[in-house]
Design a protein around this motif. Structure first.
Motif, short mmCIF file in Angstrom:
data_model
loop_
_atom_site.label_atom_id
_atom_site.label_comp_id
_atom_site.label_asym_id
_atom_site.label_seq_id
_atom_site.Cartn_x
_atom_site.Cartn_y
_atom_site.Cartn_z
N UNK A 79 0.78 -1.23 -0.11
CA UNK A 79 0.12 0.13 -0.02
C UNK A 79 1.01 1.24 0.07
N UNK A 80 0.66 1.88 -1.23
CA UNK A 80 1.55 3.22 -1.47
C UNK A 80 0.99 4.52 -0.96
N UNK A 81 -0.46 4.48 -0.39
CA UNK A 81 -1.20 5.57 0.03
C UNK A 81 -2.76 5.29 -0.26
N UNK A 82 -3.56 6.11 0.03
CA UNK A 82 -3.38 7.10 1.10
C UNK A 82 -3.45 6.50 2.35
N UNK A 83 -2.94 7.26 3.42
CA UNK A 83 -2.67 6.56 4.82
C UNK A 83 -1.90 7.41 5.82
N UNK A 91 5.56 -0.42 5.29
CA UNK A 91 5.28 -1.32 4.16
C UNK A 91 5.95 -1.17 2.92
N UNK A 92 6.16 0.19 2.58
CA UNK A 92 6.76 0.67 1.30
C UNK A 92 8.34 0.21 1.28
N UNK A 93 8.96 0.49 2.49
CA UNK A 93 10.43 0.04 2.71
C UNK A 93 10.68 -1.27 2.43
N UNK A 94 9.66 -1.86 3.22
CA UNK A 94 9.97 -3.53 3.16
C UNK A 94 9.58 -4.00 1.81
N UNK A 95 8.52 -3.61 1.42
CA UNK A 95 8.17 -4.14 -0.12
C UNK A 95 9.15 -3.90 -1.04
N UNK A 96 9.53 -2.86 -1.19
CA UNK A 96 10.50 -2.52 -2.12
C UNK A 96 11.89 -3.07 -1.78
N UNK A 97 12.11 -3.43 -0.66
CA UNK A 97 13.39 -4.13 -0.28
C UNK A 97 13.37 -5.58 -0.74
N UNK A 98 12.24 -6.28 -0.43
CA UNK A 98 12.06 -7.57 -0.69
C UNK A 98 12.19 -7.82 -2.13
N UNK A 99 11.54 -6.84 -2.73
CA UNK A 99 11.34 -6.84 -4.51
C UNK A 99 12.97 -6.72 -4.83
N UNK A 100 13.80 -6.07 -4.19
CA UNK A 100 15.12 -5.96 -4.69
C UNK A 100 16.12 -7.05 -4.52
N UNK A 101 15.63 -7.58 -3.31
CA UNK A 101 16.36 -8.74 -2.54
C UNK A 101 15.93 -10.19 -3.58
N UNK A 103 14.58 -9.77 -6.37
CA UNK A 103 14.66 -9.65 -7.77
C UNK A 103 13.33 -9.93 -8.62
N UNK A 104 12.46 -9.33 -7.91
CA UNK A 104 11.24 -9.43 -8.72
C UNK A 104 10.57 -7.94 -8.76
N UNK A 105 9.63 -7.69 -9.50
CA UNK A 105 8.86 -6.47 -9.75
C UNK A 105 8.12 -6.11 -8.37
N UNK A 106 7.91 -4.75 -8.11
CA UNK A 106 7.19 -4.34 -6.96
C UNK A 106 6.17 -3.21 -7.37
N UNK A 107 5.14 -3.06 -6.83
CA UNK A 107 4.11 -2.09 -7.29
C UNK A 107 3.35 -1.47 -5.83
N UNK A 108 3.37 -0.13 -6.32
CA UNK A 108 2.59 0.62 -4.96
C UNK A 108 1.38 0.70 -5.27
N UNK A 109 0.41 0.32 -4.42
CA UNK A 109 -1.12 -0.01 -4.75
C UNK A 109 -1.87 1.14 -3.74
N UNK A 110 -2.79 1.53 -4.58
CA UNK A 110 -3.90 2.66 -3.94
C UNK A 110 -4.75 1.90 -2.95
N UNK A 111 -4.50 2.45 -1.61
CA UNK A 111 -5.43 1.72 -0.67
C UNK A 111 -6.80 1.55 -0.91
N UNK A 112 -7.46 2.47 -1.53
CA UNK A 112 -8.95 2.41 -1.71
C UNK A 112 -9.27 1.80 -3.02
#
Ligand code: KG4
Ligand code: ZN
Length: 342
Positions: A79-83, A91-101, A103-112
């Motif tokens: 979830x990248x927002x709103x919130x 969540x954004x830092x953990x999500x992006x870091x896992x994606x990098x670690x 080596x898979x794509x990540x996406x920030x989702x709109x909560x609503x």
């Protein structure tokens, strides 16, 4: 495609794995309600700190629950927002870091968007196009949905969200946090005919909402009905809860009916925490059936915040080729209409 979803926008840490072929594989949720209950509302800094403690352990747990290994995950959605900004950043830092670690794509989702698509997790999901009523703690919106990402805002609350009004009324009635489900339980014991509260903004055209006047009406009724020590008797408390719930439900129904007429659509989807409310579901079912339409909602645990809706929404977008660049995205305010359509 198999996607790990992470939700940390408010006071729930939700993690889930959704597979585009097999559906939802596993889902874990940790609620911070006990932490915030003692303060009567969410304390943002405590929420962020608790998400830090819980997110990674829940990621491990959900992978084990799905009987998978990290290498089986093909993408990460968060979830990248709103919130709340601090909570989102976890969540954004953990999500992006896992994606990098991994080596898979990540996406920030709109909560609503996550909430809006949660009914798609059910065995008979709605078909596009439809009208969506989004009713959560932070938002009350009517949205015309042509397809995923093609959203036109038809109306929204000019002040308090429906869930926020439930929470504030719960507090005024001396009920524990969160107010919504507790007001609903209290309302079950109440007499619907004792008080009649206004249905705000229903006697003029338009699809916007306003719940702050109704809240003031409740406050005034409480002070009129209280004894010299400011206490309400149990029956009066239940009767006020019932009258409030009746007023919110009636208001939402009038606006939903109007939105369906205005758009010429027959399908209504309700989503967000307040869509777990049984009276709202039952009354809307009657109203929509009468108009030969169809009503859809998610099972109660996917109405309130959860990781499954984020995994689902992220999976749809990742499969369509969308993904983040290297930045960590967290947007406390973010318009649903600005999202790209699939
Ligand atoms: O969607 P959600 O979990 O979080 C936000 O995105 O805000 O919605 C939480 C809101 C809270 O205001 C809560 O009191 C309300 O949904 N809620 C309910 C019920 N269950 C949760 N309101 C009325 N009746 C319910 N049964
Ligand atoms: Zn939510």
């Amino acid at each position: 495609m198999r996607v790990l979803g992470i939700e940390t926008s408010c006071d729930e840490t939700g993690v889930a794995i959704y597979d585009s072929e097999q559906g939802l594989l596993a889902d874990c949720l940790y609620s911070q309600v006990d932490i915030h209950a003692q303060y009567g509302g969410v304390i943002p800094e405590l929420a962020s700190r608790d998400h830090i403690r819980k997110t990674l352990p829940l990621v491990k747990e959900v992978i084990e629950k799905a009987k998978l290994q990290a290498g089986d995950i093909g993408g990460v959605a968060y979830t990248a927002g709103p919130g709340l900004i601090g909570a989102l950043l976890v969540g954004a830092s953990v999500g992006r870091s896992l994606g990098m670690g991994w080596n898979v794509p990540t996406i920030g989702v709109h909560h609503m968007e996550g909430h809006l698509l949660a009914p798609m997790l059910e065995s008979s999901p709605p078909e596009f196009p439809f009208v969506a009523l989004l009713v959560s703690g932070g938002h009350t919106q009517l949205v015309q949905v042509k397809t995923i990402g093609d959203y036109t805002l038809l109306g929204e609350s000019l002040d308090d969200a429906a869930g926020e009004a439930f929470d504030k009324v719960g507090k005024m009635l001396g009920l524990p946090y969160p107010g919504g489900p507790n007001v609903a339980t209290e309302a079950e014991l109440g007499d619907a005919d004792r008080f009649h509260f206004p249905r705000p903004m229903t006697n003029r055209p338009g699809l916007d909402f306003s719940f702050s006047g109704l809240k003031t009406f409740v406050r005034n009724t409480i002070s009129e009905q209280s004894d010299g020590n400011g206490n309400l008797d149990d029956q009066t408390r239940a009767d006020i809860a019932r009258a409030f719930e009746e007023a919110v439900v009636a208001t939402l129904i009038i606006k939903c009916r109007r939105a369906l007429e205005q758009t010429g659509l027959k399908t209504l989807v309700i989503a967000g925490g307040v869509s777990a409310n049984s009276r709202l579901r039952a009354r809307l079912q009657e109203a929509v059936s009468k108009a030969q339409g169809e009503l859809f909602y998610a099972q109660a645990k996917y109405c309130t915040d959860n990781g499954a809706m984020i995994a689902y929404a992220g999976c749809q977008r990742l499969m369509a080729g969308q993904k983040d660049d290297l930045s960590i995205i967290a947007k406390p305010r973010w318009s649903l209409e600005s999202l790209p359509a699939l």
